[in-house]
Scaffold this motif. Structure first.
Motif, PDB file in Angstrom:
ATOM      1  N   ASN A 130       0.827  -1.209   0.000  1.00 14.66           N
ATOM      2  CA  ASN A 130       0.000   0.000   0.000  1.00 14.66           C
ATOM      3  C   ASN A 130       0.869   1.270   0.000  1.00 14.66           C
ATOM      4  O   ASN A 130       0.579   2.232   0.698  1.00 14.66           O
ATOM      5  CB  ASN A 130      -0.944   0.021   1.193  1.00 14.66           C
ATOM      6  N   PHE A 167      -8.782  -9.692   5.834  1.00 13.82           N
ATOM      7  CA  PHE A 167      -9.809  -8.828   5.248  1.00 13.82           C
ATOM      8  C   PHE A 167     -11.177  -9.497   5.191  1.00 13.82           C
ATOM      9  O   PHE A 167     -12.201  -8.841   5.311  1.00 13.82           O
ATOM     10  CB  PHE A 167      -9.365  -8.416   3.838  1.00 13.82           C
ATOM     11  N   HIS A 200      -5.683  -5.990   4.015  1.00 15.94           N
ATOM     12  CA  HIS A 200      -5.296  -7.143   3.187  1.00 15.94           C
ATOM     13  C   HIS A 200      -4.005  -7.729   3.694  1.00 15.94           C
ATOM     14  O   HIS A 200      -2.946  -7.572   3.099  1.00 15.94           O
ATOM     15  CB  HIS A 200      -5.178  -6.729   1.725  1.00 15.94           C
ATOM     16  N   LYS A 228      -5.897 -12.971  -2.718  1.00 16.76           N
ATOM     17  CA  LYS A 228      -4.772 -12.714  -3.612  1.00 16.76           C
ATOM     18  C   LYS A 228      -3.831 -11.684  -3.004  1.00 16.76           C
ATOM     19  O   LYS A 228      -4.200 -10.954  -2.103  1.00 16.76           O
ATOM     20  CB  LYS A 228      -5.291 -12.204  -4.964  1.00 16.76           C
ATOM     21  N   GLY A 229      -2.656 -11.611  -3.546  1.00 20.86           N
ATOM     22  CA  GLY A 229      -1.661 -10.648  -3.060  1.00 20.86           C
ATOM     23  C   GLY A 229      -0.645 -11.334  -2.172  1.00 20.86           C
ATOM     24  O   GLY A 229      -0.899 -12.404  -1.643  1.00 20.86           O
ATOM     25  N   ARG A 237       3.106  14.018   5.150  1.00 20.31           N
ATOM     26  CA  ARG A 237       2.075  12.990   5.247  1.00 20.31           C
ATOM     27  C   ARG A 237       2.674  11.593   5.074  1.00 20.31           C
ATOM     28  O   ARG A 237       2.414  10.678   5.842  1.00 20.31           O
ATOM     29  CB  ARG A 237       1.069  13.296   4.136  1.00 20.31           C
ATOM     30  N   LEU A 247       3.318   8.371   7.700  1.00 25.35           N
ATOM     31  CA  LEU A 247       2.707   7.083   7.328  1.00 25.35           C
ATOM     32  C   LEU A 247       3.731   5.960   7.403  1.00 25.35           C
ATOM     33  O   LEU A 247       3.446   4.866   7.887  1.00 25.35           O
ATOM     34  CB  LEU A 247       2.190   7.153   5.897  1.00 25.35           C
ATOM     35  N   ARG A 257       2.656  -0.272  13.496  1.00 28.42           N
ATOM     36  CA  ARG A 257       1.553  -1.222  13.346  1.00 28.42           C
ATOM     37  C   ARG A 257       2.082  -2.643  13.238  1.00 28.42           C
ATOM     38  O   ARG A 257       1.545  -3.570  13.819  1.00 28.42           O
ATOM     39  CB  ARG A 257       0.704  -0.864  12.130  1.00 28.42           C
ATOM     40  N   ALA A 303      -3.814   5.213   9.976  1.00 25.26           N
ATOM     41  CA  ALA A 303      -3.990   4.422   8.764  1.00 25.26           C
ATOM     42  C   ALA A 303      -5.383   4.646   8.187  1.00 25.26           C
ATOM     43  O   ALA A 303      -5.552   4.731   6.965  1.00 25.26           O
ATOM     44  CB  ALA A 303      -3.770   2.945   9.073  1.00 25.26           C
ATOM     45  N   TRP A 304      -6.381   4.750   9.065  1.00 26.56           N
ATOM     46  CA  TRP A 304      -7.743   4.962   8.581  1.00 26.56           C
ATOM     47  C   TRP A 304      -7.949   6.368   8.059  1.00 26.56           C
ATOM     48  O   TRP A 304      -8.664   6.576   7.078  1.00 26.56           O
ATOM     49  CB  TRP A 304      -8.754   4.636   9.684  1.00 26.56           C
ATOM     50  N   GLU A 334      -5.748   8.075   6.599  1.00 30.08           N
ATOM     51  CA  GLU A 334      -5.118   8.084   5.287  1.00 30.08           C
ATOM     52  C   GLU A 334      -6.068   7.534   4.231  1.00 30.08           C
ATOM     53  O   GLU A 334      -6.190   8.084   3.133  1.00 30.08           O
ATOM     54  CB  GLU A 334      -3.818   7.266   5.331  1.00 30.08           C
ATOM     55  N   ILE A 335      -6.776   6.446   4.575  1.00 27.37           N
ATOM     56  CA  ILE A 335      -7.721   5.868   3.620  1.00 27.37           C
ATOM     57  C   ILE A 335      -8.845   6.865   3.326  1.00 27.37           C
ATOM     58  O   ILE A 335      -9.219   7.082   2.166  1.00 27.37           O
ATOM     59  CB  ILE A 335      -8.284   4.538   4.162  1.00 27.37           C
ATOM     60  N   HIS A 342      -8.713  10.069   3.538  1.00 27.42           N
ATOM     61  CA  HIS A 342      -8.147  11.151   2.731  1.00 27.42           C
ATOM     62  C   HIS A 342      -8.044  10.747   1.261  1.00 27.42           C
ATOM     63  O   HIS A 342      -8.475  11.470   0.379  1.00 27.42           O
ATOM     64  CB  HIS A 342      -6.769  11.508   3.294  1.00 27.42           C
ATOM     65  N   ASN A 374     -11.887  -0.581  -0.845  1.00 27.61           N
ATOM     66  CA  ASN A 374     -11.625  -1.955  -0.413  1.00 27.61           C
ATOM     67  C   ASN A 374     -10.205  -2.127   0.113  1.00 27.61           C
ATOM     68  O   ASN A 374      -9.709  -3.250   0.210  1.00 27.61           O
ATOM     69  CB  ASN A 374     -11.874  -2.926  -1.561  1.00 27.61           C
ATOM     70  N   ARG A 375      -9.547  -1.019   0.415  1.00 32.13           N
ATOM     71  CA  ARG A 375      -8.202  -1.020   1.018  1.00 32.13           C
ATOM     72  C   ARG A 375      -7.183  -1.787   0.171  1.00 32.13           C
ATOM     73  O   ARG A 375      -6.302  -2.451   0.697  1.00 32.13           O
ATOM     74  CB  ARG A 375      -8.261  -1.627   2.433  1.00 32.13           C
ATOM     75  N   MET A 376      -7.351  -1.718  -1.151  1.00 37.12           N
ATOM     76  CA  MET A 376      -6.412  -2.436  -2.018  1.00 37.12           C
ATOM     77  C   MET A 376      -5.425  -1.445  -2.630  1.00 37.12           C
ATOM     78  O   MET A 376      -5.639  -0.238  -2.579  1.00 37.12           O
ATOM     79  CB  MET A 376      -7.172  -3.107  -3.157  1.00 37.12           C
ATOM     80  N   ASP A 377      -4.354  -1.982  -3.219  1.00 35.19           N
ATOM     81  CA  ASP A 377      -3.540  -1.169  -4.106  1.00 35.19           C
ATOM     82  C   ASP A 377      -3.528  -1.849  -5.474  1.00 35.19           C
ATOM     83  O   ASP A 377      -4.165  -2.888  -5.657  1.00 35.19           O
ATOM     84  CB  ASP A 377      -2.127  -0.937  -3.546  1.00 35.19           C
ATOM     85  N   ILE A 399      -2.513  -5.602  -5.671  1.00 37.70           N
ATOM     86  CA  ILE A 399      -3.498  -6.554  -5.135  1.00 37.70           C
ATOM     87  C   ILE A 399      -4.685  -6.656  -6.094  1.00 37.70           C
ATOM     88  O   ILE A 399      -5.113  -7.757  -6.456  1.00 37.70           O
ATOM     89  CB  ILE A 399      -3.974  -6.121  -3.733  1.00 37.70           C
ATOM     90  N   SER A 425      -4.037  -8.718  -9.193  1.00 37.89           N
ATOM     91  CA  SER A 425      -4.038 -10.177  -9.056  1.00 37.89           C
ATOM     92  C   SER A 425      -5.457 -10.710  -8.839  1.00 37.89           C
ATOM     93  O   SER A 425      -5.743 -11.848  -9.200  1.00 37.89           O
ATOM     94  CB  SER A 425      -3.100 -10.634  -7.946  1.00 37.89           C
ATOM     95  N   TYR A 426      -6.352  -9.896  -8.271  1.00 32.74           N
ATOM     96  CA  TYR A 426      -7.741 -10.347  -8.119  1.00 32.74           C
ATOM     97  C   TYR A 426      -8.464 -10.445  -9.457  1.00 32.74           C
ATOM     98  O   TYR A 426      -9.243 -11.354  -9.686  1.00 32.74           O
ATOM     99  CB  TYR A 426      -8.523  -9.412  -7.196  1.00 32.74           C
ATOM    100  N   VAL A 469     -15.170  -8.454  -7.430  1.00 36.90           N
ATOM    101  CA  VAL A 469     -14.072  -8.246  -6.482  1.00 36.90           C
ATOM    102  C   VAL A 469     -14.468  -7.218  -5.424  1.00 36.90           C
ATOM    103  O   VAL A 469     -14.188  -7.374  -4.239  1.00 36.90           O
ATOM    104  CB  VAL A 469     -12.795  -7.789  -7.217  1.00 36.90           C
ATOM    105  N   ASN A 521     -17.440  -6.566  -4.522  1.00 37.53           N
ATOM    106  CA  ASN A 521     -18.655  -7.015  -3.854  1.00 37.53           C
ATOM    107  C   ASN A 521     -19.813  -6.029  -4.035  1.00 37.53           C
ATOM    108  O   ASN A 521     -20.541  -5.707  -3.098  1.00 37.53           O
ATOM    109  CB  ASN A 521     -18.376  -7.227  -2.358  1.00 37.53           C
TER     110      ASN A 521
END
Lengths: 332, 134
Positions: A52, A110, A122, A163-164, A229, A233, A240, B51-52, B54-55, B57, B81-84, B87, B90-91, B122, B124
């Motif tokens: 990420n 997840f 994830h 996945k991943g 920022r 992070l 974490r 972390a949240w 950031e999401i 934002h 979905n908190r992916m990059d 990820i 590959s889905y 993916v 949902n």
């Protein structure tokens, strides 16, 4: 069908699952013991592997290693399977349950509905035990949960075939046969030797104790190279990985100290007791580091002075750990 | 860490009441290790909250970009979905550059039904939902 399985909540998922599974077969092994024998302790920092958008940091060995190593070192026969198709993977699991075998699974956090939303990222290296199946619902013993849980077929299938990196591909593992006599002493020796080797000898800067020194240098660059920022992070992710649920806090260092103490009792080597209290000290250092880092994250500071303080603190941890593994390797 | 130093700083996250107790190994006053529970620690709460944030934002930025026609909704739902990209790729079984291309609105408009269904599955959501923002 539901197998009578005793659930015990533990600090870390994989060593917890290993300990719970082995206890089911009558092998009295605590979680710290499983962690130590499995050689769970490690450190790695990989700035070029981004998760990420943040560099990857690990405080533990590669997923799957703890269970495999414990079984190998205690001469317990076990098996692990991976699957290409979701259906075969799920069928094999159900088959195992019907044969009375509680089975460990590698899953993604997840897709676990029983965990609070805030923890669900994830992260694909979580472990839990499936010990029952009824009308499309599976009974779960997840070591980080206080109690047993249930999960739907669809959710479990998604979690197992997420996945991943690192891809679980439905990985499931179980114990086949336990020998009459368990040689704890020999296994402890092998576990300690492995940890010493993995921490001391990698010739690259990204693994082992050298990675701690490497990271302390990297942190110096954060306030200069990154925008505020991003810099906070990067720091936040470190903490974490170190403190979040499933680590037992302070990057597994307390878990390892608990192992050394138990190992001293088991083997009668007195030196391990002293090493255990030294490891506790190192854990406290990591904890202080987390505390200071979180303060910077909260203030969103890119003050160069506070980053260089963090870097110094990490360097001290590096020196303490380096000394520690040198001493530890002298025990055997 | 000593037994009496164990923090019990519970944080009320969105649905944090379900949060399990954290097991810790600590030393008692004789120096021997025991297992204990902790409700949470301030430092840990701060970074989880971060972390949240950031999401949230990133979601706001993505929402604006989709509205301005700079990105397709795939970007928004990916972050939701908190992916990059690695990820997500590959889905949906595509290369990363292909997923990046699908994030261009013009390319997205021309995607086949099958491809859209794949993304929707993916994330949902339904295929119609995928075409617009919530």
């Amino acid at each position: 069908m539901i197998i009578p399985f005793e659930h015990k909540s533990q600090a870390h998922c994989e060593s917890g699952v290993t300990s719970n599974l082995l206890k089911h077969y009558g092998v009295p092994i605590s979680e710290p013991m499983a962690f130590g024998i499995g050689g769970g302790l490690f450190f790695g920092h990989l700035p070029f592997v981004k998760v990420n958008g943040v560099p990857g940091t690990t405080y533990r060995i590669y997923p799957g290693q703890i269970f495999n190593n414990v079984c190998k070192r205690l001469h317990i026969k076990s098996d692990a399977e991976r699957f290409r198709s979701v259906e075969t993977g799920m069928n094999r699991l159900t088959e195992n349950i019907q044969n009375n075998i509680p089975t460990g699974c590698q899953v993604s956090v997840f897709y676990l509905p029983f965990l609070p939303e805030v923890f669900r990222f994830h992260f694909n290296a979580h472990n839990l035990v499936i010990f029952g199946e009824e009308d499309g619902f599976y009974q779960v013993s997840d070591p980080v949960m206080d109690d047993k849980c249930i999960i739907r077929y669809e959710d479990l299938a998604k979690a197992r075939f997420a996945k991943g990196m690192p891809e679980p591909r439905g990985r499931m593992y179980y114990i086949k046969q336990v020998p009459q006599h368990i040689d704890m002493k020999g296994a402890i020796k092998k576990g300690i030797k492995q940890t010493c080797m993995f921490m001391k000898s990698p010739p690259v800067p990204w693994f082992g104790v050298n990675a701690i020194a490497f990271l302390s240098k990297q942190i110096l660059k954060y306030p200069i190279k990154l925008e505020p920022r991003k810099a906070t992070l990067y720091l936040g992710n470190l903490i974490r990985m170190q403190e979040e649920i499933g680590t037992g806090g302070a990057g597994f260092r307390f878990l390892y100290a608990a192992f050394l103490q138990e190992a001293a009792k088991e083997t009668g080597i007195d030196g391990l007791n002293e090493l255990s209290s030294r490891m506790t000290g190192i854990g406290d250092q990591w904890r202080n580091f987390a505390y200071n880092t979180a303060r910077i994250c909260k203030a969103r500071s890119t003050d160069v002075v506070s980053y260089s303080e963090l870097s110094n603190q990490l360097y001290q941890i590096y020196e303490a750990e380096k000394f520690f593994y040198n001493e530890l390797s002298k025990v055997y | 860490m000593k037994l009496e130093e164990v923090p019990q700083e519970k944080k009320n996250f969105k649905d944090g009441d379900k949060a399990p107790q954290k097991v810790l190994y600590v030393t008692d006053n004789l120096g021997s290790y025991t297992q204990t529970n902790s409700a949470g620690w301030e430092a840990e709460n701060v970074v989880l909250e971060q972390a949240w944030e950031e999401i949230d934002h990133q979601l706001k930025v993505a929402m604006q970009q989709v509205r301005n026609g700079k990105c397709s909704p795939i970007t928004y739902y990916m972050i939701k979905n908190r992916m990059d990209i690695s990820i997500l790729s590959s889905y949906v079984n595509k290369w990363q550059w292909q997923v990046r291309r699908h994030m261009i609105p013009v390319v997205f408009a021309g995607l086949s039904k099958g491809m859209l269904d794949k993304y929707a599955k993916v994330f949902n959501i339904s295929t119609d939902e995928l075409k617009k923002l919530p």
